[in-house]
Design a protein around this motif. Structure first.
Motif, mmCIF file in Angstrom:
data_model
loop_
_atom_site.group_PDB
_atom_site.id
_atom_site.type_symbol
_atom_site.label_atom_id
_atom_site.label_comp_id
_atom_site.label_asym_id
_atom_site.label_seq_id
_atom_site.Cartn_x
_atom_site.Cartn_y
_atom_site.Cartn_z
ATOM 1 N N LEU A 122 0.852 -1.187 0.000
ATOM 2 C CA LEU A 122 0.000 0.000 0.000
ATOM 3 C C LEU A 122 0.887 1.235 0.000
ATOM 4 O O LEU A 122 1.568 1.525 0.985
ATOM 5 N N SER A 123 0.885 1.961 -1.113
ATOM 6 C CA SER A 123 1.716 3.162 -1.229
ATOM 7 C C SER A 123 0.994 4.361 -0.635
ATOM 8 O O SER A 123 -0.212 4.327 -0.356
ATOM 9 N N PHE A 124 1.739 5.447 -0.460
ATOM 10 C CA PHE A 124 1.138 6.663 0.099
ATOM 11 C C PHE A 124 0.080 7.214 -0.842
ATOM 12 O O PHE A 124 -1.010 7.605 -0.398
ATOM 13 N N ASP A 125 0.370 7.275 -2.143
ATOM 14 C CA ASP A 125 -0.585 7.842 -3.104
ATOM 15 C C ASP A 125 -1.891 7.056 -3.119
ATOM 16 O O ASP A 125 -2.980 7.634 -3.150
ATOM 17 N N ILE A 126 -1.775 5.710 -3.106
ATOM 18 C CA ILE A 126 -2.984 4.877 -3.120
ATOM 19 C C ILE A 126 -3.788 5.081 -1.843
ATOM 20 O O ILE A 126 -5.010 5.259 -1.876
ATOM 21 N N SER A 127 -3.094 5.067 -0.705
ATOM 22 C CA SER A 127 -3.798 5.223 0.576
ATOM 23 C C SER A 127 -4.466 6.588 0.669
ATOM 24 O O SER A 127 -5.553 6.719 1.248
ATOM 25 N N ARG A 128 -3.835 7.609 0.103
ATOM 26 C CA ARG A 128 -4.424 8.946 0.127
ATOM 27 C C ARG A 128 -5.709 8.982 -0.695
ATOM 28 O O ARG A 128 -6.705 9.589 -0.270
ATOM 29 N N ARG A 129 -5.705 8.343 -1.856
ATOM 30 C CA ARG A 129 -6.912 8.292 -2.680
ATOM 31 C C ARG A 129 -8.041 7.562 -1.943
ATOM 32 O O ARG A 129 -9.196 7.986 -1.981
ATOM 33 N N LEU A 130 -7.704 6.474 -1.287
ATOM 34 C CA LEU A 130 -8.717 5.712 -0.562
ATOM 35 C C LEU A 130 -9.274 6.516 0.610
ATOM 36 O O LEU A 130 -10.484 6.511 0.863
ATOM 37 N N GLN A 131 -8.389 7.219 1.321
ATOM 38 C CA GLN A 131 -8.837 8.015 2.458
ATOM 39 C C GLN A 131 -9.746 9.159 2.008
ATOM 40 O O GLN A 131 -10.767 9.442 2.638
ATOM 41 N N LEU A 132 -9.404 9.799 0.906
ATOM 42 C CA LEU A 132 -10.249 10.874 0.379
ATOM 43 C C LEU A 132 -11.612 10.325 -0.043
ATOM 44 O O LEU A 132 -12.641 10.991 0.121
ATOM 45 N N ALA A 133 -11.619 9.093 -0.565
ATOM 46 C CA ALA A 133 -12.879 8.490 -1.012
ATOM 47 C C ALA A 133 -13.816 8.229 0.166
ATOM 48 O O ALA A 133 -15.011 8.556 0.109
ATOM 49 N N VAL A 134 -13.298 7.665 1.266
ATOM 50 C CA VAL A 134 -14.181 7.328 2.386
ATOM 51 C C VAL A 134 -14.628 8.568 3.153
ATOM 52 O O VAL A 134 -15.692 8.567 3.770
ATOM 53 N N GLU A 135 -13.831 9.627 3.108
ATOM 54 C CA GLU A 135 -14.254 10.857 3.772
ATOM 55 C C GLU A 135 -15.482 11.452 3.107
ATOM 56 O O GLU A 135 -16.299 12.103 3.763
ATOM 57 N N LYS A 136 -15.635 11.205 1.813
ATOM 58 C CA LYS A 136 -16.812 11.706 1.096
ATOM 59 C C LYS A 136 -17.996 10.748 1.205
ATOM 60 O O LYS A 136 -19.140 11.171 1.333
ATOM 61 N N SER A 137 -17.725 9.439 1.161
ATOM 62 C CA SER A 137 -18.809 8.457 1.146
ATOM 63 C C SER A 137 -19.254 8.017 2.529
ATOM 64 O O SER A 137 -20.321 7.443 2.689
ATOM 65 N N HIS A 138 -18.409 8.260 3.551
ATOM 66 C CA HIS A 138 -18.661 7.830 4.931
ATOM 67 C C HIS A 138 -18.580 6.310 5.079
ATOM 68 O O HIS A 138 -19.129 5.735 6.027
ATOM 69 N N VAL A 139 -17.911 5.643 4.167
ATOM 70 C CA VAL A 139 -17.648 4.208 4.269
ATOM 71 C C VAL A 139 -16.411 4.000 5.138
ATOM 72 O O VAL A 139 -15.510 4.840 5.170
ATOM 73 N N THR A 140 -16.350 2.886 5.862
ATOM 74 C CA THR A 140 -15.165 2.541 6.648
ATOM 75 C C THR A 140 -14.372 1.477 5.900
ATOM 76 O O THR A 140 -14.941 0.477 5.463
ATOM 77 N N GLY A 141 -13.067 1.710 5.737
ATOM 78 C CA GLY A 141 -12.232 0.813 4.960
ATOM 79 C C GLY A 141 -11.238 0.047 5.818
ATOM 80 O O GLY A 141 -10.633 0.597 6.739
ATOM 81 N N PHE A 142 -11.075 -1.240 5.505
ATOM 82 C CA PHE A 142 -10.079 -2.088 6.158
ATOM 83 C C PHE A 142 -9.191 -2.671 5.060
ATOM 84 O O PHE A 142 -9.685 -3.389 4.181
ATOM 85 N N ILE A 143 -7.905 -2.357 5.101
ATOM 86 C CA ILE A 143 -6.960 -2.876 4.115
ATOM 87 C C ILE A 143 -6.049 -3.897 4.788
ATOM 88 O O ILE A 143 -5.361 -3.587 5.765
ATOM 89 N N ILE A 144 -6.049 -5.129 4.283
ATOM 90 C CA ILE A 144 -5.146 -6.164 4.763
ATOM 91 C C ILE A 144 -3.928 -6.165 3.854
ATOM 92 O O ILE A 144 -4.002 -6.557 2.691
ATOM 93 N N ASN A 145 -2.807 -5.684 4.373
ATOM 94 C CA ASN A 145 -1.557 -5.599 3.616
ATOM 95 C C ASN A 145 -0.801 -6.909 3.792
ATOM 96 O O ASN A 145 -0.250 -7.189 4.851
ATOM 97 N N ARG A 146 -0.765 -7.713 2.747
ATOM 98 C CA ARG A 146 -0.165 -9.045 2.842
ATOM 99 C C ARG A 146 1.334 -9.045 2.584
ATOM 100 O O ARG A 146 1.981 -10.080 2.681
ATOM 101 N N ASN A 147 1.885 -7.890 2.250
ATOM 102 C CA ASN A 147 3.316 -7.789 1.942
ATOM 103 C C ASN A 147 4.017 -7.046 3.075
ATOM 104 O O ASN A 147 4.028 -5.826 3.120
ATOM 105 N N THR A 148 4.608 -7.793 3.998
ATOM 106 C CA THR A 148 5.267 -7.158 5.142
ATOM 107 C C THR A 148 6.543 -6.432 4.739
ATOM 108 O O THR A 148 7.087 -5.640 5.516
#
Length: 223
Positions: A122-148
């Motif tokens: 999960l890169s910073f740019d991707i996470s920022r896009r996802l965070q901006l999306a849920v702030e508008k939709s009011h959805v709660t997001g859970f990301i399971i990062n499988r790459n430690t």
């Protein structure tokens, strides 16, 4: 389509001492939360803990999307967490770019309660896009990062690591006991980190032991 979740509802999850780590002592909705999970055992523990969180979110209107590649989630296992698996839509895709596209589009959908996405990094740019999306939709997001190996700074509100613990058999109770996890809150925006040992018992989290949460500034001072 689905009706949009009601606005202005407080999320009163019974998270015990974990709630004290969050701003306003309340688990942040309308936010993206990252879970680090490198092994199959840790992924199973992570899915179980998230299922406990989802059982509380499911009291809100809307359904849940679970998106990933080669999903190994057993739908009927959600019944032990009080969740009707029919309220969860499972989406299995092969290509990482398709998974990411589906996660981002889902997090824009106001008719959903939550989105769980499994990603290999999960890169910073991707996470920022996802965070901006849920702030508008009011959805709660859970990301399971499988790459430690790909644990970078990102815009997620929190970062967790969930490990499995041996279950304890109860008197006159058949089976292997209630599921237990070691819960680490590695990062939380404007909050405190901490470590807890948690059991899912009688439809809620039961805390076995707690390590005192510390702020990021306190951690830096202690080295």
């Amino acid at each position: 389509g689905f009706a949009s979740p009601a606005r202005g509802q407080d999320f009163c999850a019974d998270l015990g001492p974990i709630n004290h780590s969050f701003p306003n002592h309340s688990f942040p909705l309308r936010a993206v939360h990252e879970f680090i999970s490198g092994t199959p055992e840790d992924r199973a523990a992570t899915c179980g803990f998230i299922a406990g969180m989802l059982s509380m979110i499911m009291h809100r209107p809307g359904v849940i999307l679970w998106i990933g590649s080669k999903l190994q989630v057993y739908p009927h296992g959600f019944r032990s967490f009080g969740i009707d698996p029919g309220k969860i839509i499972f989406v299995s895709l092969e290509k990482e770019k398709d998974i990411l596209w589906a996660i981002e589009e889902s997090m824009k959908c106001e008719g959903l309660s939550a989105v769980v996405g499994e990603l290999n990094g999960l890169s910073f740019d991707i996470s920022r896009r996802l965070q901006l999306a849920v702030e508008k939709s009011h959805v709660t997001g859970f990301i399971i990062n499988r790459n430690t190996r790909s644990v970078n700074a990102n815009a997620c509100v929190s970062r967790w690591r969930i490990g499995h613990l041996p279950a304890e058999a109860y008197a006159q109770m058949p089976g292997i006991g209630f599921p237990r996890w070691n819960v680490e809150l590695l990062k939380v925006r404007n909050g405190k980190t901490g470590n807890w040992q948690v059991e899912w018992n009688s439809g809620k989290f039961r805390f076995i032991s707690t390590t005192k949460a510390i702020t990021i500034d306190e951690r830096r001072k202690t080295g």
